[in-house]
Design a protein around this motif. Structure first.
Motif, mmCIF file in Angstrom:
data_model
loop_
_atom_site.group_PDB
_atom_site.id
_atom_site.type_symbol
_atom_site.label_atom_id
_atom_site.label_comp_id
_atom_site.label_asym_id
_atom_site.label_seq_id
_atom_site.Cartn_x
_atom_site.Cartn_y
_atom_site.Cartn_z
ATOM 1 N N MET A 1 0.849 -1.199 0.000
ATOM 2 C CA MET A 1 0.000 0.000 0.000
ATOM 3 C C MET A 1 0.881 1.244 0.000
ATOM 4 N N LEU A 2 0.517 2.209 -0.846
ATOM 5 C CA LEU A 2 1.246 3.465 -0.943
ATOM 6 C C LEU A 2 0.312 4.631 -0.685
ATOM 7 N N ILE A 3 0.883 5.737 -0.201
ATOM 8 C CA ILE A 3 0.146 6.973 0.012
ATOM 9 C C ILE A 3 0.847 8.077 -0.771
ATOM 10 N N ASP A 4 0.098 8.830 -1.549
ATOM 11 C CA ASP A 4 0.646 10.023 -2.200
ATOM 12 C C ASP A 4 0.457 11.182 -1.234
ATOM 13 N N SER A 5 1.534 11.560 -0.570
ATOM 14 C CA SER A 5 1.419 12.546 0.501
ATOM 15 C C SER A 5 1.301 13.978 0.018
ATOM 16 N N HIS A 6 1.390 14.199 -1.309
ATOM 17 C CA HIS A 6 1.344 15.580 -1.805
ATOM 18 C C HIS A 6 0.967 15.584 -3.275
ATOM 19 N N CYS A 7 -0.239 16.080 -3.562
ATOM 20 C CA CYS A 7 -0.674 16.270 -4.944
ATOM 21 C C CYS A 7 -1.640 17.451 -4.981
ATOM 22 N N HIS A 8 -2.003 17.853 -6.194
ATOM 23 C CA HIS A 8 -2.875 19.017 -6.376
ATOM 24 C C HIS A 8 -4.050 18.611 -7.272
ATOM 25 N N LEU A 9 -5.019 17.960 -6.666
ATOM 26 C CA LEU A 9 -6.146 17.414 -7.425
ATOM 27 C C LEU A 9 -7.055 18.489 -8.007
ATOM 28 N N ASP A 10 -6.931 19.728 -7.514
ATOM 29 C CA ASP A 10 -7.768 20.808 -8.040
ATOM 30 C C ASP A 10 -7.213 21.379 -9.331
ATOM 31 N N PHE A 11 -5.964 21.085 -9.666
ATOM 32 C CA PHE A 11 -5.373 21.627 -10.881
ATOM 33 C C PHE A 11 -6.048 20.983 -12.094
ATOM 34 N N PRO A 12 -6.225 21.743 -13.183
ATOM 35 C CA PRO A 12 -7.020 21.244 -14.311
ATOM 36 C C PRO A 12 -6.514 19.959 -14.930
ATOM 37 N N GLU A 13 -5.196 19.717 -14.897
ATOM 38 C CA GLU A 13 -4.655 18.497 -15.479
ATOM 39 C C GLU A 13 -5.212 17.245 -14.796
ATOM 40 N N LEU A 14 -5.624 17.384 -13.517
ATOM 41 C CA LEU A 14 -6.174 16.257 -12.770
ATOM 42 C C LEU A 14 -7.688 16.349 -12.608
ATOM 43 N N SER A 15 -8.186 17.541 -12.358
ATOM 44 C CA SER A 15 -9.622 17.695 -12.086
ATOM 45 C C SER A 15 -10.482 17.367 -13.305
ATOM 46 N N ALA A 16 -9.926 17.503 -14.500
ATOM 47 C CA ALA A 16 -10.707 17.234 -15.717
ATOM 48 C C ALA A 16 -11.047 15.757 -15.863
ATOM 49 N N ASP A 17 -10.281 14.897 -15.208
ATOM 50 C CA ASP A 17 -10.538 13.451 -15.272
ATOM 51 C C ASP A 17 -10.344 12.848 -13.886
ATOM 52 N N LEU A 18 -10.959 13.446 -12.887
ATOM 53 C CA LEU A 18 -10.699 13.022 -11.518
ATOM 54 C C LEU A 18 -11.082 11.569 -11.276
ATOM 55 N N ASP A 19 -12.217 11.135 -11.811
ATOM 56 C CA ASP A 19 -12.621 9.742 -11.616
ATOM 57 C C ASP A 19 -11.569 8.792 -12.182
ATOM 58 N N GLY A 20 -11.061 9.112 -13.371
ATOM 59 C CA GLY A 20 -10.019 8.282 -13.978
ATOM 60 C C GLY A 20 -8.739 8.304 -13.171
ATOM 61 N N VAL A 21 -8.374 9.483 -12.681
ATOM 62 C CA VAL A 21 -7.174 9.628 -11.854
ATOM 63 C C VAL A 21 -7.275 8.748 -10.610
ATOM 64 N N LEU A 22 -8.425 8.791 -9.960
ATOM 65 C CA LEU A 22 -8.606 8.012 -8.730
ATOM 66 C C LEU A 22 -8.662 6.519 -9.015
ATOM 67 N N ASP A 23 -9.265 6.146 -10.124
ATOM 68 C CA ASP A 23 -9.329 4.722 -10.483
ATOM 69 C C ASP A 23 -7.938 4.173 -10.778
ATOM 70 N N ARG A 24 -7.138 4.935 -11.514
ATOM 71 C CA ARG A 24 -5.785 4.483 -11.822
ATOM 72 C C ARG A 24 -4.929 4.418 -10.560
ATOM 73 N N ALA A 25 -5.140 5.350 -9.646
ATOM 74 C CA ALA A 25 -4.406 5.318 -8.380
ATOM 75 C C ALA A 25 -4.751 4.053 -7.594
ATOM 76 N N HIS A 26 -6.021 3.740 -7.530
ATOM 77 C CA HIS A 26 -6.457 2.532 -6.816
ATOM 78 C C HIS A 26 -5.818 1.288 -7.419
ATOM 79 N N LYS A 27 -5.800 1.204 -8.746
ATOM 80 C CA LYS A 27 -5.238 0.033 -9.419
ATOM 81 C C LYS A 27 -3.722 -0.067 -9.199
#
Length: 259
Positions: free
Chosen positions: A1-27
């Motif tokens: 198990m890993l934790i990303d201790s620092h990211c910026h999910l509000d930035f457009p590069e991530l917020s535009a596909d947040l569901d995909g970002v979170l799904d890929r992180a889980h996988k």
């Protein structure tokens, strides 16, 4: 198990596909992440993200690039907002002498206010420090003399001297994708030196994508590449690194309940 201790999910590069970002992180085995504040005036954006996802937490603070824009933000403001149940850290605040986007005096003033908030709340201060090693070490040592506070030097790019001085004060150090870069041997030396109970991993997404993802927008799932390199440098398995960094994260970010 890993934790990303620092990211910026509000930035457009991530917020535009947040569901995909979170799904890929889980996988990729990333169990949680902290979306980090760069402007206190946007705290509702960060807190709402954290409210909507049980594996996302947030912080409250002003990035040194924005220090002169939020000089009206007081320590009391930071303390009040940090009481939000999903807010687990103060910052990011600090000193950035590479870009100097804000006057250095404003950066130092903001940093000291954030330190005071961390001291009052017991929440860890997430520190941004770039090409400001001497001043950062001096402020941390001076402020620690007035009362201890928990802190994390995030996305570590400094020299061994700052690393040792921060560790001596009880600080933690977090490594980003930079550790995978060809010219980052000094950072790898720090990664070899840091005690097993004082290091974390992060992405700083959407910036600083690690090898082999350089040139792409970074995202939390890529923290695995950083973790693999840190494990290689330290001569341990990825599984052991996961156990150590998750335990360290839970201890430092104790409000998450992952202790």
């Amino acid at each position: 198990m890993l934790i990303d201790s620092h990211c910026h999910l509000d930035f457009p590069e991530l917020s535009a596909d947040l569901d995909g970002v979170l799904d890929r992180a889980h996988k990729a085995g990333v169990a949680g992440m902290v979306t980090i504040s760069t402007l206190v005036e946007k705290f509702s954006t960060y807190s709402e993200l954290a409210e909507q996802h049980e594996n996302i937490w947030c912080s409250v603070g002003t990035h040194p690039h924005n220090a002169d824009k939020e000089l009206h933000v007081t320590t009391a403001d930071l303390v009040r907002l940090s009481a939000h149940p999903r807010c687990v850290a103060i910052g990011e605040a600090g000193l950035d002498y590479f870009y100097d986007n804000a006057p250095r005096e404003a950066q130092a003033t903001g940093l000291r206010r954030h330190i005071a908030a961390a001291r009052i709340t017991g929440l860890p201060l997430v520190i941004h420090s770039r090409q400001a090693d001497s001043d950062m070490a001096a402020i941390l040592e001076e402020e620690s003399g007035q009362g201890a506070f928990p802190f994390l030097l995030h996305c570590f790019t400094a020299g061994m001297d700052l690393a040792r001085r921060a560790l001596a004060l009880g600080g933690y150090i977090s490594f980003s994708g930079i550790i995978t870069f060809k010219n980052a041997e000094e950072i790898r030396d720090v990664a070899r030196m840091v005690p097993a109970d004082r290091y974390l991993v992060e992405t700083d997404a959407p910036y600083l994508a690690p090898v082999p993802r350089r040139g792409q927008p970074n995202e939390p799932s890529f923290v695995r590449h950083t973790a693999e390199k840190v494990a290689e440098v330290r001569g341990i398995s990825l599984e052991q690194l996961g156990r150590e960094t998750t335990a360290n994260f839970g201890r430092l970010f104790s409000k998450t309940g992952l202790v």
